[in-house]
Design a protein around this motif. Structure first.
Motif, PDB file in Angstrom:
ATOM      1  N   THR A  37       0.884  -1.065   0.227  1.00 47.16           N
ATOM      2  CA  THR A  37       0.146  -0.085   0.075  1.00 47.16           C
ATOM      3  C   THR A  37       0.804   1.269   0.079  1.00 47.16           C
ATOM      4  O   THR A  37       0.308   2.491  -0.397  1.00 47.16           O
ATOM      5  CB  THR A  37      -1.088  -0.025   1.270  1.00 47.16           C
TER       6      THR A  37
ATOM      7  N   ALA B 173     -13.607   2.199   5.746  1.00 48.59           N
ATOM      8  CA  ALA B 173     -13.285   2.373   4.092  1.00 48.59           C
ATOM      9  C   ALA B 173     -14.608   3.105   3.760  1.00 48.59           C
ATOM     10  O   ALA B 173     -15.469   3.174   4.270  1.00 48.59           O
ATOM     11  CB  ALA B 173     -13.239   1.169   3.448  1.00 48.59           C
TER      12      ALA B 173
ATOM     13  N   SER C  88     -16.347   1.291  -5.997  1.00 52.71           N
ATOM     14  CA  SER C  88     -15.004   0.976  -5.331  1.00 52.71           C
ATOM     15  C   SER C  88     -15.070   0.924  -3.902  1.00 52.71           C
ATOM     16  O   SER C  88     -16.135   1.820  -3.536  1.00 52.71           O
ATOM     17  CB  SER C  88     -14.109   1.950  -6.021  1.00 52.71           C
TER      18      SER C  88
ATOM     19  N   ALA D  27     -12.510   2.493  -0.887  1.00 46.32           N
ATOM     20  CA  ALA D  27     -11.377   3.116  -0.582  1.00 46.32           C
ATOM     21  C   ALA D  27     -11.068   3.046   0.932  1.00 46.32           C
ATOM     22  O   ALA D  27     -11.923   3.495   1.502  1.00 46.32           O
ATOM     23  CB  ALA D  27     -11.191   4.383  -1.383  1.00 46.32           C
TER      24      ALA D  27
ATOM     25  N   HIS E 251     -10.121   4.432   4.295  1.00 44.30           N
ATOM     26  CA  HIS E 251     -10.122   5.640   5.201  1.00 44.30           C
ATOM     27  C   HIS E 251      -9.052   5.757   6.251  1.00 44.30           C
ATOM     28  O   HIS E 251      -9.765   5.577   7.319  1.00 44.30           O
ATOM     29  CB  HIS E 251     -11.371   6.135   5.359  1.00 44.30           C
TER      30      HIS E 251
ATOM     31  N   LYS F 172      -1.822   8.443  -1.788  1.00 44.18           N
ATOM     32  CA  LYS F 172      -3.095   7.536  -2.260  1.00 44.18           C
ATOM     33  C   LYS F 172      -3.353   6.346  -1.456  1.00 44.18           C
ATOM     34  O   LYS F 172      -2.541   5.509  -1.418  1.00 44.18           O
ATOM     35  CB  LYS F 172      -3.207   7.406  -3.798  1.00 44.18           C
ATOM     36  N   GLN F 173      -4.349   6.431  -0.822  1.00 39.74           N
ATOM     37  CA  GLN F 173      -4.859   5.193  -0.099  1.00 39.74           C
ATOM     38  C   GLN F 173      -5.305   4.100  -0.670  1.00 39.74           C
ATOM     39  O   GLN F 173      -5.893   4.198  -1.910  1.00 39.74           O
ATOM     40  CB  GLN F 173      -5.910   5.470   0.984  1.00 39.74           C
TER      41      GLN F 173
ATOM     42  N   SER G 143      -7.232   0.909  -2.693  1.00 41.70           N
ATOM     43  CA  SER G 143      -8.852   0.705  -3.123  1.00 41.70           C
ATOM     44  C   SER G 143      -8.901  -0.436  -3.910  1.00 41.70           C
ATOM     45  O   SER G 143      -8.118  -1.190  -4.384  1.00 41.70           O
ATOM     46  CB  SER G 143      -9.273   1.961  -3.567  1.00 41.70           C
TER      47      SER G 143
END
Length: 411
Positions: free
Chosen positions: A41, A340, A361, A363, A365, A378-379, A381
Motif C-alpha cells: 500500500t 473504508a 469501489s 477506498a 479511509h 493515495k490510499q 482501494s
C-alpha cells in the motif's frame, strides 16, 4: 576501545532485544535519514528526516535496474541480449578505485550485468546496462529524471547511472562544480523507487535474494549480510541494496507483510560499516512489532452490507463484494476503527446484471497517518463487484417495471 565496546552493546541490543513498547514514541535510528513503509500500500510506518535529499551512491542502481526491466517489458531487449562493454565502462574496471568486477570478456548478457550491478554493486556493469538501454549514459540520465518526475519526485539530483561521485569517473569535460555533484534523493524518494521496483518487477527479488553469483567461472559475493547465511541473517529478508558503507535499502516479508526500510548515512558508519545492518534490523523490529497486516474486507465479501439497486431484476438489489482483499498496516495500539468509503453504489443498474460486473469501489479511509501517510499520497482501494448473476424479472412484472419507468421519465 570505548567506541568499539559501545558498538558491540548496540549490536547485542538490536539482535537480541525488540524495541521497547514504552519507548516507541522516542525511537530514533542512529542515521541521518530513515524511513520504513509497507510495500503493497505504501503506508509510512516510520520516518526520520525522510524528506531531505542526501547522497545515495549505488542505491541509484535500483532506479537503473527499474529502467532496464521496463525496457525488457517494452520489448527493446531481453535478459539474454548481449551487451558490449564500452571502453569507458571497461577502463573503470582497471584504472579506477570504484567498486567493480573484471569484465574482460567485453560482452555479457543483460541478466549477468543485472546480477553484477545489484549483488556485487559493479559500477561498470551498471554503466553498460545504461548505455545499452539509452545509447549513452547521458541519455540514460534523462530517462532516470523523467521516471522520477512521473512518480512525483521533484527534489532529486541525478548526474549518472551509478551514483558515483563525478570526480571518480574521471570525466575531463566536466567543470569542477559538476565533478563534485552526486546523485541525491531523500529517504522518502528512495522508498518510492524501491517500492515501484518491487511492485512492478517483483522478479528483481530473485536477484537481490542471492548472496553470490558466478561470472566467467568465478564466484562473486554480495554485500548484504542480512540474507540467509550472512552474519546479520534475518528470516524474510530478500533484498535490496547496500551502499557506501553507511546506507542500506532492505526489504523483508514477515507475518504476511512486506516492509521496505531505508537507512541513509549512519553516524560513524565510515568507521563501523556494520552499523547500517544493525540500524536496519532495529527499524524492521520496530515496524513488525508495532504494525500488523489487517483486513478491511476479504475478497468475495460485502463491506457493511454493501449493495446496489437493480431495475427490473428478479431481485431488487444485488450484493456488492470486494474483488480482492483490502488490507492495510494497522498500528496495534491505535484503538479507533479504521473504515473504508464505498463509491458508485448509489447508481441503479439494469437487469440482467452479470456476476463480476464492477459496481463501484471501496477506498481505505485510514486516519492514523505518519508524515505523508502513504508514499504516493493515495490510499489503497479495490473494486466492488456483483456477487452473483441477477436475471431480469419475469413477465408481467418486467412489462410493469418498464411501463412505470416510461411514465416517470416521459410523462
Amino acid at each position: 576501545m570505548k567506541r568499539l565496546y559501545l558498538f558491540l552493546i548496540a549490536f547485542l541490543v538490536a539482535v537480541v532485544l525488540p524495541v521497547s513498547v514504552h519507548a516507541a514514541d522516542k525511537y530514533r535510528t542512529d542515521a541521518e535519514h530513515a524511513i520504513a513503509i509497507e510495500a503493497q500500500t505504501g503506508k509510512i510506518l516510520y520516518e526520520q528526516s525522510a524528506t531531505t535529499p542526501a547522497s545515495i551512491a549505488s542505491i541509484s542502481n535500483l532506479l537503473t535496474i527499474y529502467l532496464v526491466y521496463e525496457a525488457i517489458d517494452q520489448g527493446k531487449l531481453s535478459l539474454d541480449t548481449p551487451v558490449a562493454i564500452s571502453d569507458y565502462a571497461y577502463n573503470l574496471t582497471i584504472t579506477s578505485p570504484v567498486t567493480n568486477i573484471p569484465l574482460d570478456k567485453r560482452s555479457y548478457s543483460v541478466q549477468e550485468l543485472i546480477n553484477a550491478s545489484l549483488i556485487a554493486s559493479a559500477n561498470s556493469a551498471t554503466i553498460a546496462l545504461a548505455e545499452q538501454v539509452a545509447g549513452s549514459e547521458a541519455a540514460f540520465v534523462d530517462l532516470m529524471k523523467e521516471k522520477l518526475a512521473s512518480w512525483g519526485i521533484s527534489d532529486a539530483t541525478i548526474v549518472n547511472a551509478t551514483g558515483l561521485s563525478q570526480e571518480l569517473l574521471e570525466n575531463k569535460e566536466l567543470s569542477e562544480d559538476q565533478k563534485a555533484t552526486e546523485n541525491r534523493l531523500s529517504a522518502l524518494d528512495v522508498a518510492i523507487v524501491a517500492r515501484r521496483l518491487i511492485v512492478d518487477y517483483p522478479q528483481v527479488l530473485r536477484v537481490t535474494s542471492q548472496s553470490h553469483f558466478k561470472l566467467n567461472g568465478t564466484t562473486y559475493y554480495g554485500t548484504n549480510p542480512m540474507l540467509r547465511g550472512g552474519a546479520y541473517e534475518r528470516n524474510g529478508v530478500d533484498g535490496l541494496k547496500t551502499a557506501s558503507g553507511t546506507s542500506m535499502v532492505a526489504t523483508s516479508v514477515e507475518n504476511n507483510m512486506r516492509v521496505i526500510t531505508v537507512i541513509l548515512h549512519t553516524k560513524e558508519g565510515d568507521v563501523y560499516p556494520e552499523k547500517r545492518f544493525i540500524e536496519t534490523m532495529n527499524l524492521m523490529n520496530y515496524a513488525y512489532q508495532y504494525f500488523t497486516w489487517t483486513p478491511i474486507v476479504e475478497a468475495g465479501q460485502p463491506y457493511h452490507d454493501s449493495k446496489v439497486n437493480v431495475f427490473n431484476g428478479k431481485e431488487a438489489t444485488a450484493r456488492a463484494v470486494a474483488s480482492q482483499d483490502l488490507m492495510f498496516a494497522k498500528r496495534k495500539r491505535y484503538k479507533e476503527e479504521t473504515l473504508a468509503k464505498a463509491k458508485g453504489l448509489d447508481k441503479v443498474f439494469d437487469a440482467p446484471l452479470t456476476k463480476g460486473t464492477v459496481l463501484g469501489s471501496l477506498a481505505l479511509h485510514d486516519t492514523d497517518l505518519i508524515g505523508h501517510g502513504y508514499v504516493d499520497n493515495k490510499q489503497p482501494s479495490v473494486d466492488l463487484i456483483a456477487a452473483e448473476d441477477t436475471p431480469p424479472a419475469t413477465w408481467p412484472f418486467s412489462w410493469w417495471n418498464h411501463f412505470v419507468r416510461y411514465v416517470n421519465e416521459k410523462l
